[in-house]
Design a protein around this motif. Structure first.
Motif, PDB file in Angstrom:
ATOM      1  N   LYS A  79       0.841  -1.187   0.000  1.00 35.69           N
ATOM      2  CA  LYS A  79       0.000   0.000   0.000  1.00 35.69           C
ATOM      3  C   LYS A  79       0.885   1.248   0.000  1.00 35.69           C
ATOM      4  N   GLN A  80       0.322   2.332  -0.495  1.00 35.37           N
ATOM      5  CA  GLN A  80       1.097   3.568  -0.592  1.00 35.37           C
ATOM      6  C   GLN A  80       1.632   4.011   0.765  1.00 35.37           C
ATOM      7  N   LYS A  81       0.808   3.889   1.795  1.00 38.70           N
ATOM      8  CA  LYS A  81       1.230   4.305   3.122  1.00 38.70           C
ATOM      9  C   LYS A  81       2.430   3.496   3.599  1.00 38.70           C
ATOM     10  N   SER A  82       2.468   2.222   3.256  1.00 38.59           N
ATOM     11  CA  SER A  82       3.553   1.347   3.705  1.00 38.59           C
ATOM     12  C   SER A  82       4.869   1.696   3.026  1.00 38.59           C
ATOM     13  N   TRP A  83       4.861   1.802   1.674  1.00 40.93           N
ATOM     14  CA  TRP A  83       6.136   2.078   1.017  1.00 40.93           C
ATOM     15  C   TRP A  83       6.602   3.502   1.268  1.00 40.93           C
ATOM     16  N   ALA A 210       1.806  16.380  11.985  1.00 48.47           N
ATOM     17  CA  ALA A 210       2.656  16.850  10.888  1.00 48.47           C
ATOM     18  C   ALA A 210       1.910  16.874   9.565  1.00 48.47           C
ATOM     19  N   ALA A 211       0.953  15.947   9.379  1.00 45.43           N
ATOM     20  CA  ALA A 211       0.234  15.845   8.099  1.00 45.43           C
ATOM     21  C   ALA A 211      -1.084  16.621   8.093  1.00 45.43           C
ATOM     22  N   LEU A 212      -1.461  17.217   9.215  1.00 47.34           N
ATOM     23  CA  LEU A 212      -2.756  17.900   9.301  1.00 47.34           C
ATOM     24  C   LEU A 212      -2.823  19.074   8.324  1.00 47.34           C
ATOM     25  N   GLN A 213      -3.940  19.151   7.571  1.00 48.40           N
ATOM     26  CA  GLN A 213      -4.155  20.217   6.594  1.00 48.40           C
ATOM     27  C   GLN A 213      -5.227  21.181   7.103  1.00 48.40           C
ATOM     28  N   ARG A 227      -6.362  12.388   8.726  1.00 43.98           N
ATOM     29  CA  ARG A 227      -6.628  11.491   7.608  1.00 43.98           C
ATOM     30  C   ARG A 227      -5.623  10.329   7.593  1.00 43.98           C
ATOM     31  N   GLY A 228      -6.135   9.132   7.255  1.00 41.19           N
ATOM     32  CA  GLY A 228      -5.274   7.975   7.078  1.00 41.19           C
ATOM     33  C   GLY A 228      -4.383   7.703   8.269  1.00 41.19           C
ATOM     34  N   THR A 229      -4.975   7.594   9.450  1.00 41.73           N
ATOM     35  CA  THR A 229      -4.199   7.413  10.669  1.00 41.73           C
ATOM     36  C   THR A 229      -3.585   6.017  10.746  1.00 41.73           C
ATOM     37  N   ASP A 234      -9.894   7.528   9.348  1.00 37.20           N
ATOM     38  CA  ASP A 234      -9.879   8.953   9.679  1.00 37.20           C
ATOM     39  C   ASP A 234     -10.415   9.144  11.097  1.00 37.20           C
ATOM     40  N   ARG A 235      -9.946  10.182  11.768  1.00 38.53           N
ATOM     41  CA  ARG A 235     -10.393  10.433  13.138  1.00 38.53           C
ATOM     42  C   ARG A 235     -10.618  11.924  13.331  1.00 38.53           C
ATOM     43  N   THR A 236     -11.788  12.280  13.839  1.00 38.82           N
ATOM     44  CA  THR A 236     -12.128  13.674  14.109  1.00 38.82           C
ATOM     45  C   THR A 236     -12.163  13.902  15.610  1.00 38.82           C
ATOM     46  N   ILE A 237     -11.500  14.975  16.052  1.00 35.24           N
ATOM     47  CA  ILE A 237     -11.484  15.291  17.475  1.00 35.24           C
ATOM     48  C   ILE A 237     -11.945  16.733  17.663  1.00 35.24           C
ATOM     49  N   PRO A 238     -12.547  17.052  18.799  1.00 34.39           N
ATOM     50  CA  PRO A 238     -12.964  18.428  19.070  1.00 34.39           C
ATOM     51  C   PRO A 238     -11.793  19.292  19.510  1.00 34.39           C
ATOM     52  N   LEU A 239     -11.882  20.575  19.215  1.00 33.79           N
ATOM     53  CA  LEU A 239     -10.908  21.561  19.672  1.00 33.79           C
ATOM     54  C   LEU A 239     -11.640  22.547  20.561  1.00 33.79           C
ATOM     55  N   ALA A 240     -11.115  22.804  21.721  1.00 35.56           N
ATOM     56  CA  ALA A 240     -11.834  23.657  22.657  1.00 35.56           C
ATOM     57  C   ALA A 240     -10.857  24.490  23.476  1.00 35.56           C
ATOM     58  N   GLY A 241     -11.397  25.503  24.141  1.00 38.26           N
ATOM     59  CA  GLY A 241     -10.639  26.286  25.104  1.00 38.26           C
ATOM     60  C   GLY A 241      -9.435  26.979  24.496  1.00 38.26           C
TER      61      GLY A 241
END
Length: 345
Positions: A79-83, A210-213, A227-229, A234-241
């Motif tokens: 897979k692309q992520k592996s190589w 490092a990859a966050l857009q 993306r592509g963790t 994919d994983r979405t997290i809240p940002l607060a405070g």
């Protein structure tokens, strides 16, 4: 015995004698029968000699020169992520230390030097194992094509085998230690400060930060998506405070949220982070699993979340773990919790 065996001949000798008899009957002499055949025979001999010369030259090819050949094969099978991960391990670690050495000269001495360098750099045992595996697969690819005389050593021979819990970090940063690291980075490198603060307040993996857009960051809703963790989702997290205020001060923008000082994506943890940790003496006299590395930020964040009684499903979701066993590592009991339990009993 009968036939050629009755005369004490081997099968090969019998075939050779029969061939000589047939040639003699047909008037065939040794060597080419015409100039055309002689010319053809000469061209064939030259081609064979050139092939042998190229083979001998290829046996002196360096690891750096051969890497593109291995990578081309890896792209067809993986897979692309592996190589891409393997290419990163090679360029960041293997190439600098061993790239100039002919592959046939790589022995246990060079392997030991590589593993010692990875350990001195503070890489986690699992990462060291991945780097060793990358090198081993490249050399095995060359061995199967007879470019090196021996197969690469096994992982256990170079110290790249993990024992139970050998990759588990034990260091949890105190509030004062984290503040000292951030203060030191603020003076040295703003880019390193930004990604360190974000990792400390989200508990994300370094590669995820490092990859966050910016296109995956919604400051209006107060959330971001990795993306592509590592677990393939994919994983979405809240940002607060204060974290949300900090990111609003940075953007929104375009491209990478946390580029390095050159404006490109980080390929390894920021060297200013390691410099600040060393300057503060946070690792003096510490066991290798108890040393402060960038991953300590994630370990600290996960521990804090567990200490405030974050439900297990939420802890798994925020940190990006598929199995509860990983999250349970951080669900340490504390004195206050034990006292509440005994009081209830």
């Amino acid at each position: 015995s009968v036939g050629w065996a009755s005369e004490g001949m081997t099968q090969e000798e019998a075939v050779s004698r029969r061939l000589q008899y047939i040639k003699a009957r047909k008037g065939i002499v040794e060597g080419p029968a015409s100039k055309a055949e002689a010319k053809q025979s000469e061209a064939l001999a030259k081609a064979q000699a050139e092939a042998q010369r190229l083979l001998e030259e290829s046996k002196n090819i360096t690891l750096r020169e051969y890497w593109p050949e291995y990578l081309k094969a890896a792209k067809l099978k993986k897979k692309q992520k592996s190589w891409q991960a393997e290419d990163g391990y090679f360029r960041n670690w293997i190439d600098e230390l061993l790239g100039h050495i002919p592959m046939r000269e790589l022995g246990l001495v060079q392997w030991d030097g590589l593993m010692a360098a990875l350990t001195d750099a503070g890489l986690a045992p699992r990462t060291r194992q991945y780097v060793a595996l990358t090198l081993r697969q490249c050399l095995d690819h060359a061995f199967m094509r007879k470019l090196i005389p021996e197969a690469p050593p096994r992982a256990k021979h170079v110290g790249a085998v993990l024992k139970g819990d050998s990759n588990r970090r034990t260091r949890v940063l105190s509030g004062q230690e984290l503040q000292a690291i951030l203060a030191g980075l603020a003076e040295r490198d703003q880019a390193a400060y930004n990604i360190t603060l974000f990792a400390a307040l989200t508990g994300c993996r370094f590669g995820e930060a490092a990859a966050l857009q910016w296109q995956d960051t919604d400051l209006g809703l107060g959330q971001c998506t990795f993306r592509g963790t590592k677990n393939g989702q994919d994983r979405t997290i809240p940002l607060a405070g204060s974290l949300l205020d900090f990111m609003r001060g940075m953007g929104p923008g375009k491209g990478l949220v946390f580029p390095n000082g050159n404006g490109t994506q980080y390929r390894q943890t920021p060297s200013p982070f390691r410099d600040v940790v060393d300057a503060l003496g946070l690792n003096e006299g510490r066991d290798k699993r108890d040393r402060v590395v960038f991953h300590s930020l994630r370990h600290t964040a996960a521990t804090r979340l567990a200490q405030v009684n974050t439900p297990l499903p939420d802890l798994m979701s925020l940190a990006g773990w598929k199995t509860a066993s990983m999250a349970l590592r951080y669900s340490h009991s504390n004195d206050a919790g034990r006292r509440r339990a005994m009081a209830a009993l």
